[in-house]
Design a protein around this motif. Structure first.
Motif, short mmCIF file in Angstrom:
data_model
loop_
_atom_site.label_atom_id
_atom_site.label_comp_id
_atom_site.label_asym_id
_atom_site.label_seq_id
_atom_site.Cartn_x
_atom_site.Cartn_y
_atom_site.Cartn_z
N GLY A 129 52.87 -34.61 -9.98
CA GLY A 129 51.97 -35.05 -8.92
C GLY A 129 52.74 -35.36 -7.66
N PRO A 130 52.07 -35.68 -6.58
CA PRO A 130 52.78 -36.02 -5.35
C PRO A 130 53.54 -37.32 -5.50
N VAL A 131 54.71 -37.40 -4.90
CA VAL A 131 55.49 -38.65 -4.95
C VAL A 131 55.23 -39.52 -3.74
N PHE A 132 54.54 -38.97 -2.74
CA PHE A 132 54.22 -39.72 -1.53
C PHE A 132 53.03 -39.03 -0.89
N THR A 133 51.94 -39.79 -0.67
CA THR A 133 50.72 -39.19 -0.15
C THR A 133 49.96 -40.21 0.68
N LYS A 134 48.86 -39.79 1.25
CA LYS A 134 48.13 -40.65 2.17
C LYS A 134 47.66 -41.94 1.51
N SER A 135 47.51 -42.96 2.32
CA SER A 135 47.05 -44.24 1.83
C SER A 135 45.56 -44.18 1.51
N ASN A 136 45.16 -44.87 0.45
CA ASN A 136 43.74 -44.97 0.13
C ASN A 136 43.03 -45.97 1.03
N ASN A 137 43.81 -46.72 1.79
CA ASN A 137 43.26 -47.69 2.72
C ASN A 137 43.25 -47.07 4.11
N ALA A 139 42.56 -48.17 6.83
CA ALA A 139 43.06 -49.06 7.88
C ALA A 139 44.55 -48.86 8.12
N ASP A 140 45.24 -48.26 7.15
CA ASP A 140 46.67 -48.01 7.30
C ASP A 140 46.95 -46.85 8.25
N GLU A 141 45.93 -46.08 8.58
CA GLU A 141 46.08 -44.96 9.51
C GLU A 141 47.24 -44.05 9.08
N SER A 142 47.25 -43.66 7.81
CA SER A 142 48.32 -42.84 7.26
C SER A 142 47.73 -41.60 6.60
N PHE A 143 47.57 -40.56 7.39
CA PHE A 143 47.05 -39.30 6.89
C PHE A 143 48.09 -38.20 7.10
N GLY A 144 48.08 -37.21 6.22
CA GLY A 144 49.00 -36.10 6.40
C GLY A 144 50.46 -36.50 6.33
N THR A 145 50.81 -37.31 5.35
CA THR A 145 52.18 -37.83 5.23
C THR A 145 53.09 -36.76 4.65
N GLY A 146 54.04 -36.28 5.42
CA GLY A 146 54.90 -35.22 4.91
C GLY A 146 56.11 -34.93 5.76
N HIS A 147 56.74 -33.80 5.44
CA HIS A 147 57.93 -33.26 6.12
C HIS A 147 58.96 -34.37 6.34
N ALA A 148 59.55 -34.81 5.22
CA ALA A 148 60.36 -36.03 5.23
C ALA A 148 61.82 -35.78 4.91
N MET A 149 62.61 -36.80 5.11
CA MET A 149 64.01 -36.81 4.70
C MET A 149 64.39 -38.23 4.34
N VAL A 150 65.46 -38.37 3.55
CA VAL A 150 65.95 -39.69 3.16
C VAL A 150 67.29 -39.93 3.84
N VAL A 151 67.43 -41.08 4.47
CA VAL A 151 68.68 -41.45 5.15
C VAL A 151 69.11 -42.83 4.68
N GLN A 152 70.38 -43.12 4.85
CA GLN A 152 70.90 -44.43 4.49
C GLN A 152 70.99 -45.32 5.72
N SER A 153 70.93 -46.63 5.46
CA SER A 153 71.17 -47.59 6.53
C SER A 153 72.64 -47.51 6.93
N PRO A 154 72.99 -47.98 8.13
CA PRO A 154 74.38 -47.87 8.60
C PRO A 154 75.41 -48.45 7.63
N ASP A 155 75.05 -49.51 6.89
CA ASP A 155 76.02 -50.10 5.97
C ASP A 155 75.97 -49.48 4.58
N ASN A 200 54.37 -46.56 -0.91
CA ASN A 200 53.21 -46.14 -0.15
C ASN A 200 53.52 -46.02 1.34
N PRO A 201 52.79 -45.18 2.04
CA PRO A 201 53.00 -45.08 3.50
C PRO A 201 52.64 -46.38 4.19
N VAL A 202 53.20 -46.53 5.38
CA VAL A 202 52.96 -47.75 6.15
C VAL A 202 52.07 -47.45 7.34
N ALA A 203 51.45 -48.47 7.85
CA ALA A 203 50.57 -48.30 9.00
C ALA A 203 51.37 -47.90 10.25
#
Length: 206
Positions: A129-137, A139-155, A200-203
């Motif tokens: 299944g999807p590992v990251f998808t739109k919020s069911n809420n 109010a979060d204004e999170s639609f079409g969540t995609g085309h991503a990458m993972v990065v580390q914090s500076p430390d 979950n996606p954030v607002a």
């Protein structure tokens, strides 16, 4: 000022290219493209690299849209935007599925052991299944969540998922406000098997 060479066997629609080097020092190129088969649609391919500008040998198909979350939205079928995430002895490929202007544009995940033959399609396991998808809420204004990458914090102590989404969904014609997409970030974690937990996606304003 140089000369470009095209591999005729691979001369098809190809976008979203990315590269990575495995722990054994071998480098690979991944991309989304077509293969000329019936019912053509975007799939994910991998090829080993001879050097930074030359592919070594042919390509291997490692993913095509076949699961419900990859083909929803009016018949759209695609895998695109592969991005590599390495953790421990795991190699993960985070990819986008469905259609970028559809509410349910989501992230899928392929995983392999770094010691396996990454050019063998059977080495890769697809999350069901999807590992990251739109919020069911809404109010979060999170639609079409995609085309991503993972990065580390500076430390180097935190991992963050960077992705795009839009604020207004449209369930009538499945067309989001493509020009209204914005970039967002959310902190992720890992389980004991080095599998990512995206949450979950954030607002929009978080």
């Amino acid at each position: 000022t140089g000369e470009w060479e095209v591999d005729a066997a691979e001369d098809m629609w190809a976008i979203d290219g990315t590269v990575f080097t495995n722990k054994d020092g071998r480098s690979y190129f991944l991309w989304a493209g077509y293969d000329g088969s019936a019912g053509n649609f975007q799939k994910l391919f991998i090829a080993e690299m001879l050097n930074p500008w030359t592919l070594k040998g042919g390509r291997t198909l490692i993913s095509q849209p076949e699961l419900p979350f990859e083909i929803r939205g009016g018949g759209y079928k695609l895998n695109e935007g592969p991005q590599v995430v390495k953790k421990g002895n795991k190699v993960h490929v985070l990819y986008s599925s469905c259609q970028a202007n559809y509410d349910w544009y989501s992230l899928g995940l392929l995983s392999a052991d770094a010691d396996d033959d990454l050019l063998n399609a059977s080495s890769w396991t697809k999350n069901p299944g999807p590992v990251f998808t739109k919020s069911n809420n809404s109010a979060d204004e999170s639609f079409g969540t995609g085309h991503a990458m993972v990065v580390q914090s500076p430390d180097g102590t935190e991992d963050w998922l960077i992705y795009h989404a839009y604020q207004i969904g449209n369930q009538t014609n499945h067309m989001g406000d493509m020009e209204g997409r914005n970039t967002r970030a959310v902190k992720i974690s890992w389980d004991e098997n080095d599998m990512p937990i995206f949450g979950n996606p954030v607002a929009y304003d978080v």
